[in-house]
Scaffold this motif. Structure first.
Motif, PDB file in Angstrom:
ATOM      1  N   ALA A 170       0.767  -1.240   0.000  1.00 35.94           N
ATOM      2  CA  ALA A 170       0.000   0.000   0.000  1.00 35.94           C
ATOM      3  C   ALA A 170       0.794   1.284   0.000  1.00 35.94           C
ATOM      4  CB  ALA A 170      -0.921  -0.013   1.211  1.00 35.94           C
ATOM      5  N   ALA A 171       1.899   1.393  -0.728  1.00 37.92           N
ATOM      6  CA  ALA A 171       2.626   2.651  -0.661  1.00 37.92           C
ATOM      7  C   ALA A 171       3.071   3.145  -2.012  1.00 37.92           C
ATOM      8  CB  ALA A 171       3.816   2.507   0.255  1.00 37.92           C
ATOM      9  N   CYS A 172       3.700   4.197  -2.035  1.00 36.75           N
ATOM     10  CA  CYS A 172       4.522   4.853  -3.023  1.00 36.75           C
ATOM     11  C   CYS A 172       3.999   6.221  -3.404  1.00 36.75           C
ATOM     12  CB  CYS A 172       4.842   3.989  -4.213  1.00 36.75           C
ATOM     13  SG  CYS A 172       6.106   2.827  -3.773  1.00 36.75           S
ATOM     14  N   SER A 173       2.887   6.374  -4.082  1.00 36.78           N
ATOM     15  CA  SER A 173       2.368   7.717  -4.283  1.00 36.78           C
ATOM     16  C   SER A 173       0.869   7.662  -4.045  1.00 36.78           C
ATOM     17  CB  SER A 173       2.660   8.196  -5.699  1.00 36.78           C
ATOM     18  OG  SER A 173       1.939   7.453  -6.641  1.00 36.78           O
TER      19      SER A 173
ATOM     20  N   THR B 170      -0.159   4.129  -5.570  1.00 40.30           N
ATOM     21  CA  THR B 170       0.415   3.425  -6.721  1.00 40.30           C
ATOM     22  C   THR B 170       1.813   2.955  -6.375  1.00 40.30           C
ATOM     23  OG1 THR B 170      -0.887   4.731  -8.262  1.00 40.30           O
ATOM     24  CG2 THR B 170       1.043   3.610  -9.149  1.00 40.30           C
ATOM     25  N   ILE B 171       2.055   1.689  -6.633  1.00 43.18           N
ATOM     26  CA  ILE B 171       3.342   1.065  -6.335  1.00 43.18           C
ATOM     27  C   ILE B 171       4.023   0.737  -7.658  1.00 43.18           C
ATOM     28  CG2 ILE B 171       4.510  -0.843  -5.195  1.00 43.18           C
ATOM     29  CD1 ILE B 171       2.031  -1.067  -3.408  1.00 43.18           C
ATOM     30  N   PRO B 172       5.241   1.240  -7.872  1.00 41.82           N
ATOM     31  CA  PRO B 172       5.944   0.964  -9.131  1.00 41.82           C
ATOM     32  C   PRO B 172       6.199  -0.525  -9.355  1.00 41.82           C
ATOM     33  CG  PRO B 172       7.020   2.718  -7.903  1.00 41.82           C
ATOM     34  CD  PRO B 172       5.995   2.117  -6.998  1.00 41.82           C
ATOM     35  N   ALA B 173       6.311  -0.898 -10.610  1.00 40.80           N
ATOM     36  CA  ALA B 173       6.536  -2.294 -11.002  1.00 40.80           C
ATOM     37  C   ALA B 173       7.789  -2.874 -10.366  1.00 40.80           C
ATOM     38  CB  ALA B 173       6.624  -2.388 -12.519  1.00 40.80           C
ATOM     39  N   LEU B 174       8.777  -2.041 -10.128  1.00 39.80           N
ATOM     40  CA  LEU B 174      10.038  -2.479  -9.528  1.00 39.80           C
ATOM     41  C   LEU B 174       9.825  -3.289  -8.251  1.00 39.80           C
ATOM     42  CD1 LEU B 174      13.188  -2.197  -9.279  1.00 39.80           C
ATOM     43  CD2 LEU B 174      12.746  -0.111  -8.009  1.00 39.80           C
ATOM     44  N   PHE B 175       8.817  -2.927  -7.474  1.00 42.92           N
ATOM     45  CA  PHE B 175       8.552  -3.598  -6.204  1.00 42.92           C
ATOM     46  C   PHE B 175       7.962  -4.996  -6.368  1.00 42.92           C
ATOM     47  CE2 PHE B 175       8.663   0.858  -4.907  1.00 42.92           C
ATOM     48  CZ  PHE B 175       9.513   0.777  -3.817  1.00 42.92           C
TER      49      PHE B 175
END
Length: 182
Positions: free
Chosen positions: A18-21, A33-38
């Protein structure tokens, strides 16, 4: 020692859920929104299923591989509270644990973007006690991301001070300094 890393790892998993922006929506929902990298090396369908089972209203798979989670504002606030409590418990555990003998005290700012470890420098330099700082840095970064920090502009500074002299003998800025080493 394995037990000591359980909390940071659980917090990390929570952050991946549940993080990022985030954006506040008119209806009181929070979008994260969580980037694909994660998600590299993970089964995306399993990640989505786990998120929905944990109470996330909706999970959207974006074209760039990122996932967008939609949750009610109270759920987001509860996650922020839990993350803060976890970081504080981790700080207390590191300070009192026999696993990190060189660490004498830890201070931090309100946003968990800076931690200062007061250590016995001689013991610290011949130990693996830097692992305590790595755990704090990771959870601090995720706290910032949960709290709406820009994915391109979040940092945690870990300052190492000799407890007896007050001398700062090392400073590491995560993720910048770690990325430079790659």
């Amino acid at each position: 020692m394995t037990r000591k890393w359980m909390l940071p790892l659980l917090l990390l998993l929570g952050a991946l859920m549940a993080a990022c922006s985030e954006d506040q929506k008119k209806d009181g929902d929070v979008e994260v929104t969580i980037p694909a990298l994660f998600f590299e090396g993970q089964d995306i369908d399993s990640v989505i299923s786990k998120a929905k089972n944990s109470g996330i209203k909706e999970v959207i798979k974006n074209d760039d591989g990122s996932l967008t989670y939609k949750m009610a504002k109270p759920e987001h606030e509860e996650m922020m509270k839990g993350l803060k409590e976890g970081i504080l418990a981790n700080v207390d555990e590191i300070k009192t644990s026999d696993d990190f003998k060189s660490v004498k005290d830890i201070t931090y700012n309100k946003s968990f973007s800076e931690f200062t470890l007061f250590v016995n420098k001689e013991e610290f330099e011949s130990s693996l006690d830097t692992m305590a700082a790595v755990g704090l840095a990771l959870t601090g970064m995720y706290y910032q991301l949960f709290n709406g920090a820009d994915v391109e502009n979040y940092k945690v500074t870990v300052i190492y001070k000799d407890a007896s002299s007050g001398e700062v003998f090392n400073t590491i800025v995560y993720p910048d300094d770690v990325n430079k080493k790659k």
